[in-house]
Each structure stands twice: as C-alpha cells, then as structure tokens.
Write a protein that holds these residues in place. Sequence first.
Motif, PDB file in Angstrom:
ATOM      1  N   GLU A   2       7.611   0.547 -13.877  1.00  0.00           N
ATOM      2  CA  GLU A   2       7.169   0.141 -12.537  1.00  0.00           C
ATOM      3  C   GLU A   2       8.024   0.800 -11.461  1.00  0.00           C
ATOM      4  O   GLU A   2       9.232   0.972 -11.622  1.00  0.00           O
ATOM      5  CB  GLU A   2       7.219  -1.390 -12.398  1.00  0.00           C
ATOM      6  N   LYS A   3       7.365   1.171 -10.406  1.00  0.00           N
ATOM      7  CA  LYS A   3       8.010   1.918  -9.333  1.00  0.00           C
ATOM      8  C   LYS A   3       8.290   1.021  -8.140  1.00  0.00           C
ATOM      9  O   LYS A   3       7.454   0.195  -7.755  1.00  0.00           O
ATOM     10  CB  LYS A   3       7.072   3.045  -8.879  1.00  0.00           C
ATOM     11  N   GLN A   4       9.445   1.255  -7.562  1.00  0.00           N
ATOM     12  CA  GLN A   4       9.727   0.578  -6.300  1.00  0.00           C
ATOM     13  C   GLN A   4       8.826   1.178  -5.228  1.00  0.00           C
ATOM     14  O   GLN A   4       8.672   2.400  -5.159  1.00  0.00           O
ATOM     15  CB  GLN A   4      11.197   0.802  -5.941  1.00  0.00           C
ATOM     16  N   ASP A   5       8.232   0.305  -4.450  1.00  0.00           N
ATOM     17  CA  ASP A   5       7.355   0.782  -3.382  1.00  0.00           C
ATOM     18  C   ASP A   5       8.123   1.782  -2.511  1.00  0.00           C
ATOM     19  O   ASP A   5       9.277   1.562  -2.189  1.00  0.00           O
ATOM     20  CB  ASP A   5       6.901  -0.428  -2.534  1.00  0.00           C
ATOM     21  N   GLY A   6       7.489   2.853  -2.185  1.00  0.00           N
ATOM     22  CA  GLY A   6       8.135   3.841  -1.323  1.00  0.00           C
ATOM     23  C   GLY A   6       8.960   4.852  -2.093  1.00  0.00           C
ATOM     24  O   GLY A   6       8.521   5.979  -2.297  1.00  0.00           O
ATOM     25  N   THR A   7      10.112   4.423  -2.604  1.00  0.00           N
ATOM     26  CA  THR A   7      11.018   5.399  -3.231  1.00  0.00           C
ATOM     27  C   THR A   7      10.501   5.898  -4.573  1.00  0.00           C
ATOM     28  O   THR A   7      10.769   7.027  -4.961  1.00  0.00           O
ATOM     29  CB  THR A   7      12.405   4.780  -3.502  1.00  0.00           C
TER      30      THR A   7
ATOM     31  N   LEU B 150      10.043  10.206   0.173  1.00  0.00           N
ATOM     32  CA  LEU B 150       9.545   9.009  -0.505  1.00  0.00           C
ATOM     33  C   LEU B 150       8.278   9.372  -1.282  1.00  0.00           C
ATOM     34  O   LEU B 150       7.219   9.606  -0.704  1.00  0.00           O
ATOM     35  CB  LEU B 150       9.237   7.903   0.509  1.00  0.00           C
ATOM     36  N   ALA B 151       8.434   9.407  -2.595  1.00  0.00           N
ATOM     37  CA  ALA B 151       7.324   9.869  -3.441  1.00  0.00           C
ATOM     38  C   ALA B 151       6.178   8.862  -3.481  1.00  0.00           C
ATOM     39  O   ALA B 151       5.048   9.214  -3.823  1.00  0.00           O
ATOM     40  CB  ALA B 151       7.826  10.149  -4.848  1.00  0.00           C
ATOM     41  N   TYR B 152       6.492   7.610  -3.180  1.00  0.00           N
ATOM     42  CA  TYR B 152       5.450   6.580  -3.184  1.00  0.00           C
ATOM     43  C   TYR B 152       5.209   6.015  -1.796  1.00  0.00           C
ATOM     44  O   TYR B 152       4.818   4.868  -1.625  1.00  0.00           O
ATOM     45  CB  TYR B 152       5.776   5.487  -4.222  1.00  0.00           C
ATOM     46  N   ASP B 153       5.441   6.849  -0.793  1.00  0.00           N
ATOM     47  CA  ASP B 153       5.008   6.522   0.557  1.00  0.00           C
ATOM     48  C   ASP B 153       3.486   6.664   0.545  1.00  0.00           C
ATOM     49  O   ASP B 153       2.947   7.420  -0.247  1.00  0.00           O
ATOM     50  CB  ASP B 153       5.639   7.543   1.519  1.00  0.00           C
ATOM     51  N   ARG B 154       2.782   5.950   1.407  1.00  0.00           N
ATOM     52  CA  ARG B 154       1.317   5.976   1.312  1.00  0.00           C
ATOM     53  C   ARG B 154       0.666   6.235   2.663  1.00  0.00           C
ATOM     54  O   ARG B 154       1.208   5.865   3.691  1.00  0.00           O
ATOM     55  CB  ARG B 154       0.806   4.635   0.769  1.00  0.00           C
ATOM     56  N   ASN B 155      -0.523   6.852   2.617  1.00  0.00           N
ATOM     57  CA  ASN B 155      -1.286   7.011   3.859  1.00  0.00           C
ATOM     58  C   ASN B 155      -2.147   5.767   4.091  1.00  0.00           C
ATOM     59  O   ASN B 155      -2.056   4.791   3.328  1.00  0.00           O
ATOM     60  CB  ASN B 155      -2.112   8.306   3.822  1.00  0.00           C
TER      61      ASN B 155
ATOM     62  N   GLU C 198      -5.112   5.181   3.496  1.00  0.00           N
ATOM     63  CA  GLU C 198      -5.989   4.842   2.359  1.00  0.00           C
ATOM     64  C   GLU C 198      -5.174   4.492   1.111  1.00  0.00           C
ATOM     65  O   GLU C 198      -5.729   4.319   0.032  1.00  0.00           O
ATOM     66  CB  GLU C 198      -6.935   6.011   2.055  1.00  0.00           C
ATOM     67  N   LEU C 199      -3.865   4.442   1.266  1.00  0.00           N
ATOM     68  CA  LEU C 199      -2.903   4.054   0.227  1.00  0.00           C
ATOM     69  C   LEU C 199      -2.616   5.163  -0.791  1.00  0.00           C
ATOM     70  O   LEU C 199      -1.984   4.921  -1.814  1.00  0.00           O
ATOM     71  CB  LEU C 199      -3.315   2.760  -0.490  1.00  0.00           C
ATOM     72  N   ALA C 200      -3.110   6.367  -0.528  1.00  0.00           N
ATOM     73  CA  ALA C 200      -2.780   7.477  -1.434  1.00  0.00           C
ATOM     74  C   ALA C 200      -1.348   7.925  -1.179  1.00  0.00           C
ATOM     75  O   ALA C 200      -0.897   7.961  -0.041  1.00  0.00           O
ATOM     76  CB  ALA C 200      -3.741   8.634  -1.207  1.00  0.00           C
ATOM     77  N   ARG C 201      -0.635   8.263  -2.259  1.00  0.00           N
ATOM     78  CA  ARG C 201       0.736   8.760  -2.103  1.00  0.00           C
ATOM     79  C   ARG C 201       0.706  10.287  -1.996  1.00  0.00           C
ATOM     80  O   ARG C 201      -0.302  10.920  -2.324  1.00  0.00           O
ATOM     81  CB  ARG C 201       1.612   8.293  -3.276  1.00  0.00           C
TER      82      ARG C 201
ATOM     83  N   HIS D 210       6.630  -5.731  -8.320  1.00  0.00           N
ATOM     84  CA  HIS D 210       5.605  -5.451  -9.333  1.00  0.00           C
ATOM     85  C   HIS D 210       4.260  -6.019  -8.877  1.00  0.00           C
ATOM     86  O   HIS D 210       3.231  -5.333  -8.924  1.00  0.00           O
ATOM     87  CB  HIS D 210       6.018  -6.044 -10.681  1.00  0.00           C
ATOM     88  N   HIS D 211       4.279  -7.251  -8.415  1.00  0.00           N
ATOM     89  CA  HIS D 211       3.045  -7.878  -7.934  1.00  0.00           C
ATOM     90  C   HIS D 211       2.449  -7.034  -6.795  1.00  0.00           C
ATOM     91  O   HIS D 211       1.258  -6.728  -6.789  1.00  0.00           O
ATOM     92  CB  HIS D 211       3.351  -9.297  -7.432  1.00  0.00           C
ATOM     93  N   HIS D 212       3.324  -6.647  -5.895  1.00  0.00           N
ATOM     94  CA  HIS D 212       2.891  -5.851  -4.743  1.00  0.00           C
ATOM     95  C   HIS D 212       2.289  -4.513  -5.200  1.00  0.00           C
ATOM     96  O   HIS D 212       1.240  -4.096  -4.696  1.00  0.00           O
ATOM     97  CB  HIS D 212       4.096  -5.615  -3.832  1.00  0.00           C
ATOM     98  N   MET D 213       2.918  -3.864  -6.160  1.00  0.00           N
ATOM     99  CA  MET D 213       2.429  -2.554  -6.615  1.00  0.00           C
ATOM    100  C   MET D 213       1.103  -2.689  -7.368  1.00  0.00           C
ATOM    101  O   MET D 213       0.213  -1.848  -7.227  1.00  0.00           O
ATOM    102  CB  MET D 213       3.470  -1.865  -7.493  1.00  0.00           C
ATOM    103  N   VAL D 214       0.976  -3.755  -8.162  1.00  0.00           N
ATOM    104  CA  VAL D 214      -0.297  -3.990  -8.858  1.00  0.00           C
ATOM    105  C   VAL D 214      -1.413  -4.168  -7.823  1.00  0.00           C
ATOM    106  O   VAL D 214      -2.500  -3.574  -7.938  1.00  0.00           O
ATOM    107  CB  VAL D 214      -0.182  -5.231  -9.785  1.00  0.00           C
TER     108      VAL D 214
END
Lengths: 621, 339
Positions: A477-482, A449-454, A456-459, A492-496
């Motif tokens: 816009e990227k799907q959260d996680g994948t 998952l390229a947009y998984d986060r720690n 501190e929210l860093a991928r 989109h709202h969530h990613m912003v």
Amino acid sequence: MSTTTDETTVVKEIQPLEEATVRFCGDSGDGMQLAGTQFSNTSALAGNDIATFPDFPAEIRAPRGTLAGVSGFQIHFASHDIFTPGETVDALVAMNPAALKTNLADLKKNGVLIVNSNAFDKKALGQAGYEANPIEDDSLSGYQVFSVPMTSMTRGAVDGLDLSVKESDRCRNFFAMGLVFWLYGRSMEPTLRFIEAKFSKLPAIAEANRRALKAGYNFGETTDAFRSSYTVEKAKLPPGTYRNMTGNQALAWGLISAAKLSEKKLFLGSYPITPASDILHELSKFKHYNVLTFQAEDEIAAVCAAIGAAYGGEMALTTTSGPGMALKGEAMGLAMMLELPLVIVDVQRGGPSTGLPTKTEQADLLQAMFGRNGESPLPIIAARSPADCFDVAIEAWRLATRFMTPIVILTDGYIANGSEPWRIPKMADLPKIEVTHPGPRNEDDPPFLAYDRNEELARPWAIPGTPGLMHRVGGLEKQDGTGNVSYDPQNHHHMVMTRAKKVSNIAEAVPPQEVMGSESGKVLVVSWGGTYGSCRTAVARLQAQGKSVSHAHLRYLNPFPRNLGELLSSFDKVLVPELNLGQLRLLLRDKYLVDAVGLNKVQGKPFTTTEIVEKIESMLD
Amino acid sequence: MASAELPVLKPADYGTDQDVRWCPGCGDYSILAQMKKVMSNLNMSREDTVFVSGIGCSSRFPYYMNTYGMHSVHGRAPAFATGLKSSRQDLTVFVITGDGDALSIGGNHLMHVLRRNVNLNIILFNNRIYGLTKGQYSPTSEKGKITKSTPMGAIDNPIHPLSVAISCEATFVARSIDVHIKHLAETLERAVAHKGVSFVEVYQNCNVFNDGAYKWATDKDTKADTVLELEHGKPLIFGKNRDKGIRLNGMTPEVVELGKGISEDDLLFHDEKTTDPTLAYLLTRISHPEFPEPIGVLRDIDAPCYDDAINYQVQQAKEAKGEASLDKLFNSGDTWVVE
C-alpha cells in the motif's frame, strides 16, 4: 466435364434474394475455413454486407470422418445491413456424412443441400452413425439435394498435372467453392488472385486449385440439376472504402493505431491461447510499426513483461483468453496498484477451466470485474462485433492513459473469428491520444510526488530516465502523494476509496448510453459483447411490428454509463440476454436494484435471433 | 551514466530517506551498502537505473535505493525486467531476488530470462531459508533441514542456483558472500560491466531464521580452506598457505596438495571466457564440505542479447518494408468502395 447436350443453351433463371446464408462443412482437413473465408471475401467485394461464423473442433485433427472432426464456416450476406451470421441456412455444403449429420438440422426446409456423394461410402457412413445412405433413402426429401461426386470430378479436373491422389483430393474444397460461387453469382476473380499469391511457389498446386474451382463453377453452370442460381444485390452501406475484417485482426490493427495515435511503441507480452493467439500472430507481422512482440514463457510472464514496459513508458498490452486471464490475476492487481496504463485483452471462450476452447461464451465478465484479491477495480469495455474491435482497442488505450489504469477489453471467440465489412478510416481523422510524462526536476525543486493526482484522480506517468523523478512503485500500500510504503489504516482506506473513485470517474468521460428505439416503454433489452447482432436484429424485427421494445447495447461495463440507471427505470421490464448464467444481470440488479430478467444460454454457440424474439414476446404478453 | 560535468555522487546519495526494515544484523545491509558503493564507484546515474524485485526480504531492496524501482509480485521480477529492458534499452536494470523468490515460485521465469540473455543484472540473495514468511525451508535448504514446515527434516533435494544458471546458458555467472565486502563490490561491478544477463549469487546470512548457514565460508579460521577465489587464467589454488589446489582426475575434480610432485601446472586452470559450459558447470558442483566453494566469476562470455535482438528485428523490418503507413496498410489487399 460433362456439358449439357442440348443444342440450345439452357438459360437458367436467376432469382434475386435480399439475403442468404451458406454453410460449408466437412472434415477438419477439408479446407472448409478456407472455402468460407474465400466466399466471405468475395461476397464482401461484391458489395454485400456480410457476417461470418467459423466453427471448428477443439482437436487439431480429429480422426477423419468422425463427428468430432467436423469443421464449419457460415456466411450470411445481404443487400441490407445485417448483424448476425444467420441462424438457419439456405444452402449447406456437406463434404462427408459426418458433416451432414451434424449440420443438417440447421438447413431450412427445401434448402439447397450439396453433398459430396463420393464421400458417402460404407465406412464414412458408419463413422457418422448412418445405417443407410441418406442420399439413397428418402430421409432428405424435404431438401433440394444435389448429390455431386466432387472427389471424382476434382480428380478429373486436375488430371495430367502429375499430382498424387492425396494432392488431387485436397482440391475438393475449391470445387465446392466454385459450385457455390456459381450458385450465388459470385466472381471467381478474387479467389483466382488468392490462389496466384498463395501458391506462387507451387505452380502445379496453384493450377490444380484453379482447375478445381472452375470445374465446380462450370458444373453449376452446365449441369441440368441446377435450374436456377441466385443473386444478392449490393448492400446500401455508408459510403466509404471497405475491407473484410475478423475481430482479432481489427483488434490488432486498432492496437497498432492506438500506439501510433499516442506516439508510443507497442509492447505485447503474450502467451499462445485459443482463440486469442491470432492477435499475437497479427501483431508479430508489424514490427516495422514499432511493435515489439514478446512470446512469454507463460501467461504470468506475459502480463508482467507488459507491466514492465508500461513502467518504462510504452504502450503495454497483454492478450489472452479466460483461463489465461485467471493466471494473470495477481499481476493485474499489481498493475492496478501501480496505477499504470495497461491493456488486457480477454477473448472469451467456453469455460470454466479449459472448457470449450474453440467455442464462444461470455462468462468472464465477473472474472474481469472481481477476479483479483482485495478491492481491485478495473475498467472493462467490450467489443460488439468484429469491426468494432478496432474502435474498442483505441478507446481502451485512450481511457487507460487518461486515468492511469489497466483496462480489460472483452471480446469472444465468435467476434474474434467472425468477420464483417470494416469501413476504412483515415488515420488523420482519428483523434490523437495525448499522453504526457512529467519532465525533469532539479535537486532543489520540491520532491516529486509519484502519487499526486489530477482532478480526475490520475497520477503522473513518470518514466525512468527522467532526472529528479526517481520513485519506487510496488504492490505494498502506498502513502497518498509520496507513494512510500504505508501501513497506516486510514491511509489504506483512503487509497482504496481513491482508486475506486478514479475508476468510477471514467463514467463521466464516456458517452451516455444510447438506445435503439424509444427511451421508455415496455421492454428494454440490455446486452453486451458479441450478442449485439442477434439482440439488435430481434429488437428491430419486433419494432417493425410496432412492439414497445428498445435495445441498449453496453460497450462500457465498468463503470456503467452515467445514464444507465435512469434508462433501466424507464421501462416496465428489462431483459438481459447473455451467453452465461446472468453475469451482467447480477451487476445491474446489484447497482440499480432493477428486476432484470435473464435469457441465458451456455452452449458454446451464439444466440439465434428467434430465441431472443420469443423471449421478448413472452415478456410483452 | 552521468557525464563528467555532473557532481560525483557518494554512496549515500543512492539511498532513500526510507527506514530500512531488515532485521538488525541481516546480511542484506551489507549488500545494500556495497550496491551503493558500486553505483558511486561507477558513477551510475540514478535516473537511468531501475531496481526490479519480487517478494521476500531481499525484494524490499528497491525501496532503499534512490533510483527508479519496482517491487513486483512473487518470483516474476525477471519478467517485469524483460519487458522494461526490451522496450527501454537505455536503462540499466537490476533484478533483486532471493532463493525462495527466484528458485521456487520464480523458477520458470529465471530459467527463461537466463536463456534469453536479456541484458539485466540479477542479484540472488541466498540465505537458504524463507525469511519473510518466518522460517520455512527454501529450495536451497539442505536435505534434512529442520524448520517449522519440516519438523522431521526437509526431504527435497536442494537446487544449486549456479548449476541452473549455467545449464540455462547464462552468459555471466558469479558468486560472492555478503560479508566479503570487497569481493562483493568487485563482483557486482563486473556484473554491471557485463553485456547480457548477469547472474550473481550472494551467500547471505539470515541471523533470525538460519543464522550461520555460511559460517564455514565467513569464519576467519576456516574461510581460507573452505572458499576458493576464482581468477581468470589462474589455477584453482586455496588454503591459508595457498598450498592446496583442485585438479581433474578424468572428469572428476579432486583436492590435492601442492608440492610432493604436484605443481601448479597440474591444477585445473580457470577460464571464465570459454564458451563451452562444461568447466563452468563443474565449478558449480564443487561444494562444501568436500571442496572449497568457488567464489568470483565462473563465467563471462559474449553472446547476443535478447533486448538487442528484439529491437534489431524492428529495425530490420523497417528497413525491409519501408516507412510504415497505417493508411497504406488499411487500404492494402482486397477493398471495395461504396459510393
């Protein structure tokens, strides 16, 4: 060379001073920057604290002798800590009438004024707009005027070296240097070494410059005109080994160090622009430190190439000035979407548009903050002085990699070209910058998952070449996680929100805001960037008088330090001096609802301490 | 490239699970399919390959390849790819672009990536129209083209991508056609094999906004007379019966019929290896309808690569200046000690 004719050698008086400010000014071809740099280095080597302010015209070579072509270099040196290149000048060297005309207003009453009398001919006087020769009328009576025929004395000094008149005359700046060196008891040794190295392939020119330098020095020593010279003792700086550094050089060295501390190659994508080009020049010299410099076809290609290198896993950098950052805006937004570490350096200059390329301003803060489409938050940090650029470079890269974000470093022309002593660190003492890349995965492992986060929210910074981590990044816009493309409104709202939160999390990772002085009181001066020196000096002056004023200088401009709001509310009044129309003030008022007052100046020049002192005093009344 | 022990990947293994969102019937599908086939044929490793694209229909390409990929900003893919390839020479990097992306907004970057000879594979999908923005004319649209933004006809002269490439000293220049799948696959394989910048123009149909733009080149009945397949060392021959050729009359090419006193030896022979760009440029100017249009490799020459050079300078500097030590650098020159 004439010498004193008295049998007995006149022992001249040496007056001790705590500090002094000298300015060399002349035509842009007169070598004033060189004279200033040599005098600065020599003063630094003599142990003074120094601060310098080069000031040059926008034209490469304006017509000789014109007001537009005047180039100046100011050096403030002292036996104590100083933070500004000084405001009024104790000694002014004017190589021609135009230089005198444009600089005289800054010379102190009864200050030392050294003019090259040979240059005050009818034509040059006319070009500078003088109806009469100021040396000959009494318009300079408020100063100690030393009218020295520098051109003819320089020609005399180099006589016999078989130089053309033009070549001889080009040594005038060394004569002027020599005279000022004598005036302030400076050693000629460092400059003689400089001549040796610089002109090693031109022995006649080297000899001419040596002779001109010594002639100037001896003239000071022997002529009756000068009754006394001055001495400024060593400054009591923290122990250590020092060298003199300009902001651009310190920034470049800091960036190389950051690369080393994170065990990365440094990739610079840059396009020449004043006053940032010297960073490109400096880094280009250090290829053996694993530095790749790419002079791109334009600003856009420069930042894009850097982003390409960032995707590849290297330390990526782009350097520019205001108009260049405007061009980079779209790609900076992309880098923010890709969540890749990238350092963007903006050496601010007078704007808008092409503005005043060689003059300083700090009016790109809002551009750095908002100059992209959509919700595109980027962290911003600013250097406060030339030597501080080194630390800021390392700090920027530390934050960029920890939070997987592009980051903007703001400096300005004043910091970039100015110089001050830099206490040399040991690389072993600098904390490593830990950068990790996820390792390979097998086919049967769960998908990466390229947009998984720690926390501190860093991928993760997965780099090409790693098996099993294949992924696609892009500006959609990227799907959260994948990280797959997603047009889902909630996503989109969530990613912003997530990207905004990630940047705001940086406030937890940086030190709380420090204050010089009491943490509450009547007036808090809040500053950022290159106004540090004048604000600090102004506040210190008033604090010495027992006034209730403190100073908070911001390094972190986005996000602000976590305690800033509390600090602002602990003072009756907040003053924000800025070389713009109130950009930091706007941000502070917005975020903290504080009725901050601005002191704003947009003249291409730094603040003088007096300007700030007067403003604070008016607020204390 | 993968080692021999690794399982051989099938074309499908190079695809992602993402829905391909091109219009049904788009020529891009064919290019995507051939690319996967080429990667499979060459047994290319997915993790060592990066597709970089700009903006446009074609530029969605990276999302559909199970490799590393970057969908970047309009026209700038060559710049991203230059930074990536310069710092990561171990990777195979493709640039996927379209006629609008590469030749209008990205014209500057295309010119520079070609003249620098960065070791990249640039695939230009040329449908002679703006597809993603729904049907405006593009830099390759013909003069007089009626579109939404040119109701009275385009008044711009079209740009010839291969002419641009040759004049920028591109070291590998080729052309193929989306539906000539065998030829397309072979051309892509040759592009990958070339060391240096490869520039491949693919004539590609946009069946929504510019359907049939290359009908003359794809139609069974006409293609033998309208397309000329280049072969290194061979004369320029075309026609269903291979009875026509191109020869030079002075500096001007002309179509001639073989026989009647004209033999193959009178024709222009293709030499993709000649370093002088004149002949290759001439081939870029031979265009429909006056001539059959050449497809295949127009030029394939060896020249130093930018990415090699930038890294070689680092190596050279290390050899000349020795072990880099920041402590030594910091303490060099004029320093002083405060006790």
